[in-house]
Every structure is written in C-alpha cells, then in structure tokens.
Design a protein around this motif. Structure first.
Motif, PDB file in Angstrom:
ATOM      1  N   GLU A 113       4.787  26.297  18.011  1.00 28.91           N
ATOM      2  CA  GLU A 113       4.099  26.907  16.866  1.00 28.91           C
ATOM      3  C   GLU A 113       5.027  26.846  15.780  1.00 28.91           C
ATOM      4  O   GLU A 113       4.452  26.670  14.585  1.00 28.91           O
ATOM      5  CB  GLU A 113       3.741  28.430  17.458  1.00 28.91           C
ATOM      6  CG  GLU A 113       2.943  29.239  16.255  1.00 28.91           C
ATOM      7  CD  GLU A 113       2.646  30.422  16.912  1.00 28.91           C
ATOM      8  OE1 GLU A 113       2.596  31.518  16.232  1.00 28.91           O
ATOM      9  OE2 GLU A 113       2.278  30.693  18.113  1.00 28.91           O
ATOM     10  N   LYS A 114       6.158  27.076  16.004  1.00 26.17           N
ATOM     11  CA  LYS A 114       7.100  27.198  14.597  1.00 26.17           C
ATOM     12  C   LYS A 114       7.135  25.831  14.135  1.00 26.17           C
ATOM     13  O   LYS A 114       7.265  25.844  13.014  1.00 26.17           O
ATOM     14  CB  LYS A 114       8.452  27.747  14.995  1.00 26.17           C
ATOM     15  CG  LYS A 114       9.416  28.283  13.966  1.00 26.17           C
ATOM     16  CD  LYS A 114      10.774  28.656  14.647  1.00 26.17           C
ATOM     17  CE  LYS A 114      11.556  29.107  13.393  1.00 26.17           C
ATOM     18  NZ  LYS A 114      12.817  29.654  13.852  1.00 26.17           N
ATOM     19  N   LEU A 115       7.350  24.716  14.867  1.00 22.29           N
ATOM     20  CA  LEU A 115       7.320  23.514  14.455  1.00 22.29           C
ATOM     21  C   LEU A 115       5.843  23.154  13.539  1.00 22.29           C
ATOM     22  O   LEU A 115       6.036  22.553  12.310  1.00 22.29           O
ATOM     23  CB  LEU A 115       7.389  22.459  15.476  1.00 22.29           C
ATOM     24  CG  LEU A 115       7.218  20.947  15.409  1.00 22.29           C
ATOM     25  CD1 LEU A 115       8.538  20.581  14.843  1.00 22.29           C
ATOM     26  CD2 LEU A 115       6.903  20.130  16.543  1.00 22.29           C
ATOM     27  N   ASP A 116       4.615  23.321  14.147  1.00 21.20           N
ATOM     28  CA  ASP A 116       3.620  23.299  13.496  1.00 21.20           C
ATOM     29  C   ASP A 116       3.562  24.003  11.936  1.00 21.20           C
ATOM     30  O   ASP A 116       3.192  23.245  11.118  1.00 21.20           O
ATOM     31  CB  ASP A 116       2.463  23.485  14.268  1.00 21.20           C
ATOM     32  CG  ASP A 116       2.288  22.496  15.376  1.00 21.20           C
ATOM     33  OD1 ASP A 116       3.045  21.427  15.529  1.00 21.20           O
ATOM     34  OD2 ASP A 116       1.712  23.043  16.397  1.00 21.20           O
ATOM     35  N   THR A 117       3.894  25.199  12.133  1.00 18.76           N
ATOM     36  CA  THR A 117       4.048  25.958  10.851  1.00 18.76           C
ATOM     37  C   THR A 117       4.809  25.380   9.830  1.00 18.76           C
ATOM     38  O   THR A 117       4.594  25.406   8.591  1.00 18.76           O
ATOM     39  CB  THR A 117       4.367  27.458  11.144  1.00 18.76           C
ATOM     40  OG1 THR A 117       3.390  27.976  12.019  1.00 18.76           O
ATOM     41  CG2 THR A 117       4.476  28.311   9.675  1.00 18.76           C
ATOM     42  N   ARG A 118       6.001  25.132  10.238  1.00 17.90           N
ATOM     43  CA  ARG A 118       6.951  24.409   9.211  1.00 17.90           C
ATOM     44  C   ARG A 118       6.340  23.202   8.761  1.00 17.90           C
ATOM     45  O   ARG A 118       6.695  22.820   7.449  1.00 17.90           O
ATOM     46  CB  ARG A 118       8.470  24.466   9.966  1.00 17.90           C
ATOM     47  CG  ARG A 118       9.423  23.610   8.967  1.00 17.90           C
ATOM     48  CD  ARG A 118       9.623  24.784   8.007  1.00 17.90           C
ATOM     49  NE  ARG A 118      10.876  24.394   6.776  1.00 17.90           N
ATOM     50  CZ  ARG A 118      10.323  24.241   5.555  1.00 17.90           C
ATOM     51  NH1 ARG A 118       9.191  24.430   4.946  1.00 17.90           N
ATOM     52  NH2 ARG A 118      11.100  23.492   4.952  1.00 17.90           N
ATOM     53  N   LEU A 119       6.059  22.258   9.648  1.00 15.21           N
ATOM     54  CA  LEU A 119       5.499  20.819   8.961  1.00 15.21           C
ATOM     55  C   LEU A 119       4.404  21.141   8.066  1.00 15.21           C
ATOM     56  O   LEU A 119       4.224  20.498   7.095  1.00 15.21           O
ATOM     57  CB  LEU A 119       5.093  20.125  10.403  1.00 15.21           C
ATOM     58  CG  LEU A 119       6.039  19.435  11.091  1.00 15.21           C
ATOM     59  CD1 LEU A 119       5.467  18.876  12.400  1.00 15.21           C
ATOM     60  CD2 LEU A 119       6.720  18.418  10.430  1.00 15.21           C
ATOM     61  N   GLU A 120       3.380  22.001   8.244  1.00 18.21           N
ATOM     62  CA  GLU A 120       2.422  22.507   7.350  1.00 18.21           C
ATOM     63  C   GLU A 120       2.864  22.966   6.214  1.00 18.21           C
ATOM     64  O   GLU A 120       2.432  22.441   5.106  1.00 18.21           O
ATOM     65  CB  GLU A 120       1.365  23.354   8.072  1.00 18.21           C
ATOM     66  CG  GLU A 120       0.295  23.458   6.876  1.00 18.21           C
ATOM     67  CD  GLU A 120      -0.914  24.642   7.661  1.00 18.21           C
ATOM     68  OE1 GLU A 120      -1.579  25.061   6.707  1.00 18.21           O
ATOM     69  OE2 GLU A 120      -1.072  24.592   8.745  1.00 18.21           O
ATOM     70  N   ASP A 121       3.924  23.764   6.121  1.00 17.00           N
ATOM     71  CA  ASP A 121       4.473  24.218   4.942  1.00 17.00           C
ATOM     72  C   ASP A 121       5.190  23.047   4.172  1.00 17.00           C
ATOM     73  O   ASP A 121       4.834  22.874   2.847  1.00 17.00           O
ATOM     74  CB  ASP A 121       5.622  25.244   5.163  1.00 17.00           C
ATOM     75  CG  ASP A 121       5.266  26.630   5.710  1.00 17.00           C
ATOM     76  OD1 ASP A 121       3.966  26.836   5.551  1.00 17.00           O
ATOM     77  OD2 ASP A 121       5.841  27.280   6.261  1.00 17.00           O
TER      78      ASP A 121
ATOM     79  N   ALA B 115      12.746  16.754   3.350  1.00 18.99           N
ATOM     80  CA  ALA B 115      12.497  17.949   4.210  1.00 18.99           C
ATOM     81  C   ALA B 115      12.491  18.136   5.658  1.00 18.99           C
ATOM     82  O   ALA B 115      12.922  19.021   6.089  1.00 18.99           O
ATOM     83  CB  ALA B 115      11.103  18.586   3.329  1.00 18.99           C
ATOM     84  N   VAL B 116      11.694  16.960   6.049  1.00 25.53           N
ATOM     85  CA  VAL B 116      11.656  16.957   7.772  1.00 25.53           C
ATOM     86  C   VAL B 116      13.196  16.807   8.193  1.00 25.53           C
ATOM     87  O   VAL B 116      13.459  17.564   9.310  1.00 25.53           O
ATOM     88  CB  VAL B 116      10.789  15.946   8.303  1.00 25.53           C
ATOM     89  CG1 VAL B 116      10.955  15.594   9.560  1.00 25.53           C
ATOM     90  CG2 VAL B 116       9.228  16.293   7.889  1.00 25.53           C
TER      91      VAL B 116
ATOM     92  N   GLU C 234       3.954  21.303   0.436  1.00 25.69           N
ATOM     93  CA  GLU C 234       4.653  21.464  -0.682  1.00 25.69           C
ATOM     94  C   GLU C 234       4.887  20.008  -1.540  1.00 25.69           C
ATOM     95  O   GLU C 234       4.906  19.919  -2.543  1.00 25.69           O
ATOM     96  CB  GLU C 234       6.192  21.719  -0.220  1.00 25.69           C
ATOM     97  CG  GLU C 234       6.797  23.051   0.130  1.00 25.69           C
ATOM     98  CD  GLU C 234       7.951  23.028   0.708  1.00 25.69           C
ATOM     99  OE1 GLU C 234       8.795  22.060   0.401  1.00 25.69           O
ATOM    100  OE2 GLU C 234       8.101  24.022   1.355  1.00 25.69           O
ATOM    101  N   HIS C 235       4.143  19.043  -0.895  1.00 26.17           N
ATOM    102  CA  HIS C 235       4.155  17.744  -1.296  1.00 26.17           C
ATOM    103  C   HIS C 235       2.925  16.984  -1.671  1.00 26.17           C
ATOM    104  O   HIS C 235       2.866  15.732  -1.652  1.00 26.17           O
ATOM    105  CB  HIS C 235       5.269  16.693  -0.469  1.00 26.17           C
ATOM    106  CG  HIS C 235       6.599  17.167  -0.499  1.00 26.17           C
ATOM    107  ND1 HIS C 235       7.041  18.002   0.394  1.00 26.17           N
ATOM    108  CD2 HIS C 235       7.580  16.910  -1.249  1.00 26.17           C
ATOM    109  CE1 HIS C 235       8.186  18.445  -0.012  1.00 26.17           C
ATOM    110  NE2 HIS C 235       8.674  17.481  -0.722  1.00 26.17           N
ATOM    111  N   CYS C 236       1.764  17.613  -1.014  1.00 31.50           N
ATOM    112  CA  CYS C 236       0.294  17.202  -1.243  1.00 31.50           C
ATOM    113  C   CYS C 236      -0.354  17.797  -2.472  1.00 31.50           C
ATOM    114  O   CYS C 236      -0.848  18.972  -2.229  1.00 31.50           O
ATOM    115  CB  CYS C 236      -0.306  17.327   0.109  1.00 31.50           C
ATOM    116  SG  CYS C 236       0.110  15.995   1.069  1.00 31.50           S
ATOM    117  N   PRO C 237       0.002  17.528  -3.626  1.00 29.30           N
ATOM    118  CA  PRO C 237      -0.582  18.021  -4.744  1.00 29.30           C
ATOM    119  C   PRO C 237      -2.214  18.640  -4.648  1.00 29.30           C
ATOM    120  O   PRO C 237      -2.630  19.446  -5.471  1.00 29.30           O
ATOM    121  CB  PRO C 237      -0.194  17.355  -6.077  1.00 29.30           C
ATOM    122  CG  PRO C 237      -0.203  15.982  -5.469  1.00 29.30           C
ATOM    123  CD  PRO C 237       0.454  16.035  -4.106  1.00 29.30           C
ATOM    124  N   ASP C 238      -3.114  17.819  -4.135  1.00 26.64           N
ATOM    125  CA  ASP C 238      -4.359  17.929  -4.047  1.00 26.64           C
ATOM    126  C   ASP C 238      -4.950  18.960  -3.114  1.00 26.64           C
ATOM    127  O   ASP C 238      -6.100  19.384  -3.113  1.00 26.64           O
ATOM    128  CB  ASP C 238      -5.354  16.580  -3.942  1.00 26.64           C
ATOM    129  CG  ASP C 238      -5.003  15.745  -5.098  1.00 26.64           C
ATOM    130  OD1 ASP C 238      -4.367  16.258  -6.111  1.00 26.64           O
ATOM    131  OD2 ASP C 238      -5.220  14.516  -4.901  1.00 26.64           O
TER     132      ASP C 238
END
Length: 83
Positions: free
Chosen positions: A4-12, A49-50, A16-20
């Motif tokens: 869950e923490k992994l998924d949350t951090r990846l989504e964050d 970031a990853v 940050e990098h998908c402007p649309d």
C-alpha cells in the motif's frame, strides 16, 4: 515496505511528472502515462525519483518504454528490486 505504501508513493511520483493528470482525477494503475502527458524529461524525473524513493538502481534492461508505460509496470519493476 508495504504494498500500500509502495503504491501510494509510486502514484505520488507519477502525478509529479504527468502534467496532464489533474489532481482530482483518479489514476488507474494501467493508465497509459504517455496519454497523461509523460514525456522524456518526465520519464527521467520518474526514474530518479523511483531510485531515490526506494533505494534501488534500475538496470539498463529495466530502462525501457514498457517500464514507464503505467504505474502497474513501474510497480512490477520496483518489486523486482525490493524482494
């Protein structure tokens, strides 16, 4: 690290990098990141970031279009290094 923490951090990181990708819009793990505005500069940003967030160093093999095509593909790649 919990998944869950992994998924949350990846989504964050992806947000940050998908402007649309609007902040209020749900992100499906299989959404195509290029369709959400991810470009080559954003891909490098996600890579850095990853690697920093999860203390991993992706191999040349994992630096591919497929790895950075969706959150789910990023997740699979990171999990290879964490297990």
């Amino acid at each position: 690290m919990s998944t869950e923490k992994l998924d949350t951090r990846l989504e964050d990181i992806v947000r940050e990098h998908c402007p649309d990708l609007e902040p209020h819009v749900a992100l499906d793990p299989d959404d195509n990141l290029a369709d959400l505005g991810l470009n080559s500069v954003g891909t490098i940003g996600i890579l850095v970031a990853v690697e920093e967030a999860f203390s991993v160093s992706l191999s040349d093999e994992d630096m591919s279009f497929e790895t950075f095509s969706s959150v789910s593909s990023l997740r699979r790649t990171v999990l290879k290094y964490l297990t």
